[in-house]
Write a protein that holds these residues in place. Structure first.
Motif, PDB file in Angstrom:
ATOM      1  N   GLY A 176      -6.487  10.716  -5.448  1.00  0.00           N
ATOM      2  CA  GLY A 176      -7.684  11.164  -4.758  1.00  0.00           C
ATOM      3  C   GLY A 176      -8.207  12.461  -5.350  1.00  0.00           C
ATOM      4  O   GLY A 176      -7.446  13.281  -5.877  1.00  0.00           O
ATOM      5  N   THR A 177      -9.513  12.659  -5.282  1.00  0.00           N
ATOM      6  CA  THR A 177     -10.128  13.905  -5.741  1.00  0.00           C
ATOM      7  C   THR A 177     -11.123  14.398  -4.702  1.00  0.00           C
ATOM      8  O   THR A 177     -11.702  13.617  -3.945  1.00  0.00           O
ATOM      9  CB  THR A 177     -10.861  13.726  -7.086  1.00  0.00           C
ATOM     10  OG1 THR A 177     -11.792  12.652  -6.983  1.00  0.00           O
ATOM     11  CG2 THR A 177      -9.883  13.452  -8.216  1.00  0.00           C
ATOM     12  N   ALA A 178     -11.326  15.711  -4.690  1.00  0.00           N
ATOM     13  CA  ALA A 178     -12.360  16.329  -3.855  1.00  0.00           C
ATOM     14  C   ALA A 178     -13.192  17.232  -4.747  1.00  0.00           C
ATOM     15  O   ALA A 178     -12.654  18.091  -5.457  1.00  0.00           O
ATOM     16  CB  ALA A 178     -11.733  17.125  -2.720  1.00  0.00           C
ATOM     17  N   HIS A 179     -14.492  17.032  -4.738  1.00  0.00           N
ATOM     18  CA  HIS A 179     -15.411  17.770  -5.593  1.00  0.00           C
ATOM     19  C   HIS A 179     -16.087  18.824  -4.718  1.00  0.00           C
ATOM     20  O   HIS A 179     -16.870  18.497  -3.831  1.00  0.00           O
ATOM     21  CB  HIS A 179     -16.415  16.809  -6.217  1.00  0.00           C
ATOM     22  CG  HIS A 179     -15.734  15.703  -6.981  1.00  0.00           C
ATOM     23  ND1 HIS A 179     -15.703  15.653  -8.352  1.00  0.00           N
ATOM     24  CD2 HIS A 179     -15.015  14.630  -6.555  1.00  0.00           C
ATOM     25  CE1 HIS A 179     -15.007  14.595  -8.744  1.00  0.00           C
ATOM     26  NE2 HIS A 179     -14.576  13.959  -7.662  1.00  0.00           N
ATOM     27  N   ILE A 180     -15.758  20.078  -4.978  1.00  0.00           N
ATOM     28  CA  ILE A 180     -16.073  21.168  -4.041  1.00  0.00           C
ATOM     29  C   ILE A 180     -16.962  22.206  -4.724  1.00  0.00           C
ATOM     30  O   ILE A 180     -16.683  22.636  -5.852  1.00  0.00           O
ATOM     31  CB  ILE A 180     -14.780  21.845  -3.546  1.00  0.00           C
ATOM     32  CG1 ILE A 180     -13.844  20.807  -2.908  1.00  0.00           C
ATOM     33  CG2 ILE A 180     -15.093  22.964  -2.560  1.00  0.00           C
ATOM     34  CD1 ILE A 180     -12.472  21.346  -2.560  1.00  0.00           C
ATOM     35  N   THR A 181     -18.007  22.611  -4.029  1.00  0.00           N
ATOM     36  CA  THR A 181     -18.852  23.724  -4.469  1.00  0.00           C
ATOM     37  C   THR A 181     -18.660  24.881  -3.492  1.00  0.00           C
ATOM     38  O   THR A 181     -18.791  24.700  -2.279  1.00  0.00           O
ATOM     39  CB  THR A 181     -20.335  23.314  -4.496  1.00  0.00           C
ATOM     40  OG1 THR A 181     -20.506  22.211  -5.389  1.00  0.00           O
ATOM     41  CG2 THR A 181     -21.210  24.468  -4.947  1.00  0.00           C
ATOM     42  N   VAL A 182     -18.330  26.057  -4.028  1.00  0.00           N
ATOM     43  CA  VAL A 182     -18.117  27.253  -3.202  1.00  0.00           C
ATOM     44  C   VAL A 182     -19.116  28.316  -3.625  1.00  0.00           C
ATOM     45  O   VAL A 182     -19.207  28.666  -4.810  1.00  0.00           O
ATOM     46  CB  VAL A 182     -16.683  27.795  -3.376  1.00  0.00           C
ATOM     47  CG1 VAL A 182     -16.472  29.042  -2.497  1.00  0.00           C
ATOM     48  CG2 VAL A 182     -15.656  26.729  -3.027  1.00  0.00           C
ATOM     49  N   ASP A 183     -19.891  28.836  -2.649  1.00  0.00           N
ATOM     50  CA  ASP A 183     -20.879  29.861  -2.988  1.00  0.00           C
ATOM     51  C   ASP A 183     -20.305  31.266  -2.800  1.00  0.00           C
ATOM     52  O   ASP A 183     -19.153  31.440  -2.395  1.00  0.00           O
ATOM     53  CB  ASP A 183     -22.176  29.661  -2.202  1.00  0.00           C
ATOM     54  CG  ASP A 183     -22.031  29.916  -0.706  1.00  0.00           C
ATOM     55  OD1 ASP A 183     -21.077  30.600  -0.287  1.00  0.00           O
ATOM     56  OD2 ASP A 183     -22.890  29.424   0.063  1.00  0.00           O
ATOM     57  N   ASP A 184     -21.113  32.265  -3.108  1.00  0.00           N
ATOM     58  CA  ASP A 184     -20.638  33.654  -3.072  1.00  0.00           C
ATOM     59  C   ASP A 184     -20.363  34.165  -1.674  1.00  0.00           C
ATOM     60  O   ASP A 184     -19.756  35.231  -1.512  1.00  0.00           O
ATOM     61  CB  ASP A 184     -21.653  34.571  -3.764  1.00  0.00           C
ATOM     62  CG  ASP A 184     -21.551  34.511  -5.283  1.00  0.00           C
ATOM     63  OD1 ASP A 184     -20.569  33.917  -5.788  1.00  0.00           O
ATOM     64  OD2 ASP A 184     -22.450  35.055  -5.971  1.00  0.00           O
ATOM     65  N   GLU A 185     -20.797  33.431  -0.644  1.00  0.00           N
ATOM     66  CA  GLU A 185     -20.473  33.800   0.732  1.00  0.00           C
ATOM     67  C   GLU A 185     -19.171  33.151   1.192  1.00  0.00           C
ATOM     68  O   GLU A 185     -18.729  33.364   2.320  1.00  0.00           O
ATOM     69  CB  GLU A 185     -21.605  33.373   1.672  1.00  0.00           C
ATOM     70  CG  GLU A 185     -22.949  34.002   1.359  1.00  0.00           C
ATOM     71  CD  GLU A 185     -22.896  35.514   1.434  1.00  0.00           C
ATOM     72  OE1 GLU A 185     -22.282  36.043   2.385  1.00  0.00           O
ATOM     73  OE2 GLU A 185     -23.454  36.171   0.527  1.00  0.00           O
ATOM     74  N   GLY A 186     -18.559  32.343   0.328  1.00  0.00           N
ATOM     75  CA  GLY A 186     -17.310  31.667   0.677  1.00  0.00           C
ATOM     76  C   GLY A 186     -17.512  30.319   1.336  1.00  0.00           C
ATOM     77  O   GLY A 186     -16.541  29.629   1.644  1.00  0.00           O
ATOM     78  N   ALA A 187     -18.754  29.903   1.579  1.00  0.00           N
ATOM     79  CA  ALA A 187     -19.024  28.603   2.201  1.00  0.00           C
ATOM     80  C   ALA A 187     -18.867  27.499   1.166  1.00  0.00           C
ATOM     81  O   ALA A 187     -19.045  27.719  -0.039  1.00  0.00           O
ATOM     82  CB  ALA A 187     -20.421  28.586   2.797  1.00  0.00           C
ATOM     83  N   ASN A 188     -18.540  26.285   1.656  1.00  0.00           N
ATOM     84  CA  ASN A 188     -18.310  25.199   0.716  1.00  0.00           C
ATOM     85  C   ASN A 188     -18.971  23.910   1.166  1.00  0.00           C
ATOM     86  O   ASN A 188     -19.290  23.728   2.337  1.00  0.00           O
ATOM     87  CB  ASN A 188     -16.809  24.977   0.500  1.00  0.00           C
ATOM     88  CG  ASN A 188     -16.086  24.566   1.767  1.00  0.00           C
ATOM     89  OD1 ASN A 188     -16.410  23.571   2.399  1.00  0.00           O
ATOM     90  ND2 ASN A 188     -15.075  25.339   2.151  1.00  0.00           N
ATOM     91  N   SER A 189     -19.173  23.009   0.197  1.00  0.00           N
ATOM     92  CA  SER A 189     -19.558  21.624   0.470  1.00  0.00           C
ATOM     93  C   SER A 189     -18.643  20.745  -0.365  1.00  0.00           C
ATOM     94  O   SER A 189     -18.248  21.116  -1.470  1.00  0.00           O
ATOM     95  CB  SER A 189     -21.025  21.378   0.133  1.00  0.00           C
ATOM     96  OG  SER A 189     -21.276  21.662  -1.234  1.00  0.00           O
ATOM     97  N   ILE A 190     -18.286  19.553   0.178  1.00  0.00           N
ATOM     98  CA  ILE A 190     -17.214  18.759  -0.414  1.00  0.00           C
ATOM     99  C   ILE A 190     -17.595  17.284  -0.448  1.00  0.00           C
ATOM    100  O   ILE A 190     -18.112  16.742   0.531  1.00  0.00           O
ATOM    101  CB  ILE A 190     -15.906  18.935   0.388  1.00  0.00           C
ATOM    102  CG1 ILE A 190     -15.536  20.418   0.522  1.00  0.00           C
ATOM    103  CG2 ILE A 190     -14.758  18.165  -0.254  1.00  0.00           C
ATOM    104  CD1 ILE A 190     -14.347  20.689   1.432  1.00  0.00           C
ATOM    105  N   VAL A 191     -17.298  16.627  -1.582  1.00  0.00           N
ATOM    106  CA  VAL A 191     -17.375  15.179  -1.704  1.00  0.00           C
ATOM    107  C   VAL A 191     -15.973  14.682  -2.031  1.00  0.00           C
ATOM    108  O   VAL A 191     -15.363  15.124  -3.012  1.00  0.00           O
ATOM    109  CB  VAL A 191     -18.351  14.739  -2.812  1.00  0.00           C
ATOM    110  CG1 VAL A 191     -18.311  13.222  -2.987  1.00  0.00           C
ATOM    111  CG2 VAL A 191     -19.766  15.209  -2.510  1.00  0.00           C
ATOM    112  N   VAL A 192     -15.429  13.779  -1.199  1.00  0.00           N
ATOM    113  CA  VAL A 192     -14.069  13.273  -1.381  1.00  0.00           C
ATOM    114  C   VAL A 192     -14.115  11.851  -1.936  1.00  0.00           C
ATOM    115  O   VAL A 192     -14.846  10.996  -1.429  1.00  0.00           O
ATOM    116  CB  VAL A 192     -13.292  13.286  -0.044  1.00  0.00           C
ATOM    117  CG1 VAL A 192     -11.918  12.637  -0.205  1.00  0.00           C
ATOM    118  CG2 VAL A 192     -13.141  14.719   0.458  1.00  0.00           C
ATOM    119  N   ILE A 193     -13.322  11.599  -2.997  1.00  0.00           N
ATOM    120  CA  ILE A 193     -13.123  10.266  -3.543  1.00  0.00           C
ATOM    121  C   ILE A 193     -11.694   9.860  -3.202  1.00  0.00           C
ATOM    122  O   ILE A 193     -10.745  10.466  -3.709  1.00  0.00           O
ATOM    123  CB  ILE A 193     -13.328  10.240  -5.071  1.00  0.00           C
ATOM    124  CG1 ILE A 193     -14.648  10.918  -5.466  1.00  0.00           C
ATOM    125  CG2 ILE A 193     -13.258   8.803  -5.588  1.00  0.00           C
ATOM    126  CD1 ILE A 193     -15.875  10.244  -4.937  1.00  0.00           C
TER     127      ILE A 193
END
Length: 297
Positions: free
Chosen positions: A92-109
């Motif tokens: 399994g993989t999770a594709h994660i974007t983290v911004d400079d405020e520490g917030a994230n968005s995630i797509v899980v395969i």
């Protein structure tokens, strides 16, 4: 020592750090990329083990390099991996974007996680030997149901993190002792954006609910008791990935040690607050010495 079984996912997190997350159709330039062992199940297992729990991980990894790394990371953290199967194909993989405020968005395969559709030989016994079973929703629902049923049959406390959020069948909710959504998941499950109202609605389905509130701490509600809100320490967040899993792993350890719920929640909030000050999911998870009084906060 608290014995904890985790039936859940293992993923390799592919993390891109960016000043600001891209909007739909937008391309941005990132400042760093990392591959970090993750997955909600594995994250909770590592968090609990680092904080003093005796943890067994039940799930699957792929027959690839990521699978080798994922198993090694769990072993290094002190998690028992005999019930972590290796299957053909990709982990399994999770594709994660983290911004400079520490917030994230995630797509899980899901990858190998999608092959876990039930318990295998010995799994029910492993669950029965635990004080607590931790469940999430990154495995097929059939496996989650089977694990919860095994825990109920053995009198083991079940804790479900309903993530990714989805409608939960009554047959599963009837097997859950403690539900731990974040405020967004609680809203998705109930239609209410007010955490207290959402928690009270969820009490019609399960006996106890903890709604995690990020920097605001956590709200606890139980049938026949007054709700309690426990604040989190004030810290500067660098990366919130895995903070909720750190909280749940810590909460399982604290409850297994017999701590009253308010104290258990406060200790779990401290653990999560330590984790958000460092990048990554499992890499950021604290040791017991860092969370106990006199630690890093």
């Amino acid at each position: 020592m608290t014995a904890i079984a985790v039936l859940g996912s293992t993923n390799m997190d592919l993390v891109a750090y960016v000043p600001k997350a891209p909007r739909l159709g937008e391309t941005v330039t990132g400042r760093e990329f990392r591959t970090v062992p993750g997955g909600k199940g594995a994250n909770q297992a590592v968090a609990a083990a680092r904080l003093g729990g005796e943890v067994v991980m039940i799930g699957a990894v792929g027959a690839d390099d990521f699978g080798v790394r994922l198993r090694s990371a769990l072993t290094a953290a002190g998690v028992e991996t005999a019930a972590l199967r290796t299957v053909e194909g990709a982990s399994g993989t999770a594709h994660i974007t983290v911004d400079d405020e520490g917030a994230n968005s995630i797509v899980v395969i899901p990858g190998a996680n999608g092959t876990v559709t039930g318990l295998e030989a010995g799994d029910a016994s492993r669950i029965g030997a635990a004080d607590c079973l931790l469940l999430q929703l990154e495995l097929p629902l059939e496996a989650v149901l089977a694990g919860a049923a095994a825990a109920r049959a053995h009198g083991v406390r079940t804790v479900l993190t309903p993530a990714p959020a989805r409608p939960l069948p009554r047959e599963l909710l009837e097997l859950i002792d403690l539900l731990v959504p974040n405020e967004h998941e609680a809203a998705a499950l109930t239609g209410s954006t007010d955490p207290l109202a959402a928690a009270e609605a969820l009490l019609h389905e399960v006996p106890e609910v903890v709604v995690t509130l990020g920097a605001a701490g956590a709200l606890y509600a139980a049938r026949g008791r007054e709700p309690v809100t426990v604040p989190a320490p004030r810290v500067r967040a660098v990366d919130t990935t895995g903070a909720g899993d750190t909280f749940v792993g810590a909460l399982a350890v604290a409850l297994g040690e017999g701590r009253p719920m308010p104290q258990a929640l406060a200790w779990a909030a401290r653990a999560a607050s330590v984790s958000v000050q460092r990048p990554g999911a499992q890499d950021s998870m604290p040791t017991r010495a860092e969370v106990d009084p006199g630690g890093v906060l």
